[in-house]
Design a protein around this motif. Structure first.
Motif, PDB file in Angstrom:
ATOM      1  N   ASN A   1       3.510   2.772  -0.453  1.00 53.54           N
ATOM      2  CA  ASN A   1       3.298   1.623  -1.321  1.00 53.54           C
ATOM      3  C   ASN A   1       4.007   1.897  -2.635  1.00 53.54           C
ATOM      4  OD1 ASN A   1       1.300   3.413  -2.743  1.00 53.54           O
ATOM      5  ND2 ASN A   1       0.089   2.977  -0.909  1.00 53.54           N
TER       6      ASN A   1
ATOM      7  N   ALA B   1       3.329   0.704  -6.584  1.00 60.87           N
ATOM      8  CA  ALA B   1       2.535  -0.043  -7.543  1.00 60.87           C
ATOM      9  C   ALA B   1       2.735   0.569  -8.927  1.00 60.87           C
ATOM     10  CB  ALA B   1       1.060  -0.019  -7.154  1.00 60.87           C
TER      11      ALA B   1
ATOM     12  N   ASP C   1       3.698  -4.419   1.889  1.00 59.76           N
ATOM     13  CA  ASP C   1       4.342  -4.138   0.598  1.00 59.76           C
ATOM     14  C   ASP C   1       5.843  -4.360   0.737  1.00 59.76           C
ATOM     15  OD1 ASP C   1       5.420  -3.090  -1.735  1.00 59.76           O
ATOM     16  OD2 ASP C   1       3.958  -1.469  -1.863  1.00 59.76           O
TER      17      ASP C   1
ATOM     18  N   HIS D   1      -3.738   0.927  -8.754  1.00 60.93           N
ATOM     19  CA  HIS D   1      -3.609   0.626  -7.334  1.00 60.93           C
ATOM     20  C   HIS D   1      -4.610   1.441  -6.513  1.00 60.93           C
ATOM     21  CE1 HIS D   1      -1.545   0.616  -3.334  1.00 60.93           C
ATOM     22  NE2 HIS D   1      -1.299  -0.631  -3.666  1.00 60.93           N
TER      23      HIS D   1
ATOM     24  N   GLN E   1      -8.115   0.156  -7.159  1.00 61.16           N
ATOM     25  CA  GLN E   1      -8.353  -1.107  -6.452  1.00 61.16           C
ATOM     26  C   GLN E   1      -8.715  -0.867  -4.994  1.00 61.16           C
ATOM     27  OE1 GLN E   1      -5.662  -4.476  -7.145  1.00 61.16           O
ATOM     28  NE2 GLN E   1      -5.458  -4.702  -4.928  1.00 61.16           N
TER      29      GLN E   1
ATOM     30  N   LEU F   1      -5.653  -5.815 -11.022  1.00 60.00           N
ATOM     31  CA  LEU F   1      -6.814  -5.168 -10.406  1.00 60.00           C
ATOM     32  C   LEU F   1      -8.071  -5.973 -10.679  1.00 60.00           C
ATOM     33  CD1 LEU F   1      -7.782  -1.418 -10.545  1.00 60.00           C
ATOM     34  CD2 LEU F   1      -9.420  -3.166 -11.085  1.00 60.00           C
TER      35      LEU F   1
END
Length: 497
Positions: free
Chosen positions: A201, A203, A237, A360, A363, A388
């Motif tokens: 991912n 972020a 993503d 991230h 979250q 978030l």
């Protein structure tokens, strides 16, 4: 007479190479020790003389013939005669020592680059490489567990576990390496060619180090450069898929997606509660192969399932059997401070996810529980929390904030969750226990835990998922988690009933 280190490998004599190792932490010591062993003239430099037993390690290296300079001012000036600089990953390219090296045309490598060049050509051990903003350590450890279940001599290395230089220099070659790489490590890596790699991912994180998200993502994408078999990406993503599209890979390398939905051809994903492979089986056009079930995993949290799918994809790219994937994932248990239940008392569950050091990660942890009293804050590293809070605000019973950048989170809560109660705990008070002063971080966390306990109701989860780094009040995320757990246990021990 100096020599060009770019032409040298594991079986060459490094005599005549003058190497400076910038940073004397775990990876810096490994680099300095092995370069010294190869015959290079090594000078190790670090502004800090504390931590990681640096004084003892410095003394050992000096006995072996290296030069070590620790303390304030040690890294201000690059020595005159230098052929190579090996930098620790946390050093920014703007560090004066590295700027001086580039101005003089001296190559700057990271420990990863050095390790790649020191691989044994007689035993070309494949690297299965993992990066991403979150989930790297869990995925690498899952991958290592799978590889071991397949009977392979494997080890988790890099940003977790053993320094990569130590692994590649082991006299007994490994069959395969599970390699965790941070964006910082990738920034200083040019030659690596992983057999398979994944970006889990991308972020917002480390924007205090990078000029932009684009620069941060580009460094993550370096992991795909020259990949041999599989570039694994996160279907959810799009940035990770674009990084694959942009990568220059070896002929025959495939793009393999992982998804929490039904996998298309060329992907791994979920078919109801089954982790399924439609990428590495011959009949993938018409069927899927079962790898394991969600019940086989240590947690059914979505991000844990996603990490398992990514680890399985890398292992399958290496040729590991379905049974080994199942057995390895069944055997895996996460490290401490990653969604670790500290206690359950009076209907309240207390959870330590101190390893959630960016929004991230926080979250993902918040989405695994409801309702939540969220304990957060620390060093935000330039990150913002608006996305978030917008995502999780309906899950929040209340929020307790601590740490230097708690106002960043408080602002996001005021904008997007104004009805959620927020308590901010400052650092002005310490305390005394048994006649001894209590560290500021410990005192602050005790007050945060007390506030969270007052706000929580039966059925709630009190979740430490700071979304921030820890070094404003604690020595590490592990220290923060341990202080949190101790404060929780003390609170429960002192409560009636």
């Amino acid at each position: 007479m100096s020599r060009d280190p770019g032409t040298l490998g594991r079986h060459d004599g490094w005599d005549g190479v003058r190497a400076v190792v910038a940073g004397f932490g775990v990876s810096g010591f490994a680099a300095a020790d092995n370069l010294n062993h190869l015959g290079a003239a090594v000078t190790a430099l670090d502004e800090s003389a504390e931590g990681d037993q640096r004084a003892e390690k410095a003394e050992l290296l000096e006995v072996l013939g290296a030069t070590v300079r620790l303390g304030e001012g040690a890294t201000a000036t690059l020595p005159d005669d230098v052929d190579l600089v090996v930098t620790s990953p946390g050093w920014r390219p703007t560090a004066p020592l590295l700027v001086q090296a580039r101005a003089r045309g001296i190559p700057v490598w990271g420990e990863v680059e050095l390790a790649w060049r020191l691989r044994d050509p007689d035993h070309d051990t494949p690297w299965l490489a993992v990066t991403g903003t979150n989930g790297k350590t869990t995925t690498v450890q899952m991958l290592d567990s799978i590889l071991r279940a397949a009977g392979l001599r494997s080890v988790a290395v890099g940003n977790v576990g053993l320094p990569i230089v130590e692994a590649v220099m082991d006299p007994e070659p490994y069959d395969v390496l599970a390699v965790e790489l941070s964006s910082f490590q990738l920034h200083y890596t040019d030659s690596m060619r992983a057999q398979a790699a994944v970006v889990l991912n991308v972020a917002e994180d480390h924007l205090d180090w990078y000029g932009s998200m684009a620069e941060y993502a580009a460094d993550k994408g370096r992991i795909y450069s020259d990949v041999e078999r599989a570039c694994v990406y996160n279907v959810a993503d799009p940035v990770t898929e674009q990084l694959v599209r942009d990568a220059d890979v070896q002929e025959g390398a495939r793009a393999i997606g992982f998804t929490l939905g039904m996998p298309a051809v060329g992907m791994v994903g979920l078919v109801e509660d089954i982790l399924a492979d439609r990428a590495f089986i011959e009949a993938r056009d018409t069927s899927a192969a079962e790898l394991c079930t969600v019940a086989d995993l240590a947690s059914d949290a979505p991000h844990v399932v996603a990490n398992a799918l990514a680890a399985a994809a890398l292992a399958r790219a290496h040729g590991v059997s379905q049974a080994a994937v199942r057995d390895g994932l069944r055997a895996f248990r996460p490290d401490g401070h990653r969604i670790s239940v500290v206690a359950e008392h009076a209907g309240i569950t207390w959870v330590d996810d101190s390893k959630a050091t960016n929004p991230h990660a926080a979250q993902a942890s918040l989405l695994a529980a409801e309702p939540v009293v969220w304990v957060a804050g620390g060093l935000a590293k330039g990150a913002t929390f608006d996305d978030l809070v917008r995502t999780v605000h309906t899950r929040l019973r209340a929020v307790v904030l601590l740490g230097r950048d708690r106002d960043v989170i408080a602002g996001a809560l005021a904008r997007h969750a104004p009805d959620v109660p927020v308590i901010e705990v400052d650092e002005r008070e310490t305390g005394v226990t048994d006649g001894e002063p209590v560290p500021v971080g410990t005192a602050t966390m005790r007050r945060a835990v007390a506030a969270a306990g007052e706000l929580a109701r039966p059925g709630d989860t009190v979740l430490l998922a700071p979304g921030c780094a820890s070094m404003d009040l604690f020595t590490s995320y592990a220290d923060r988690g341990e202080v949190f757990a101790a404060a929780v246990r003390d609170r429960i021990a002192g409560s009636p009933g």
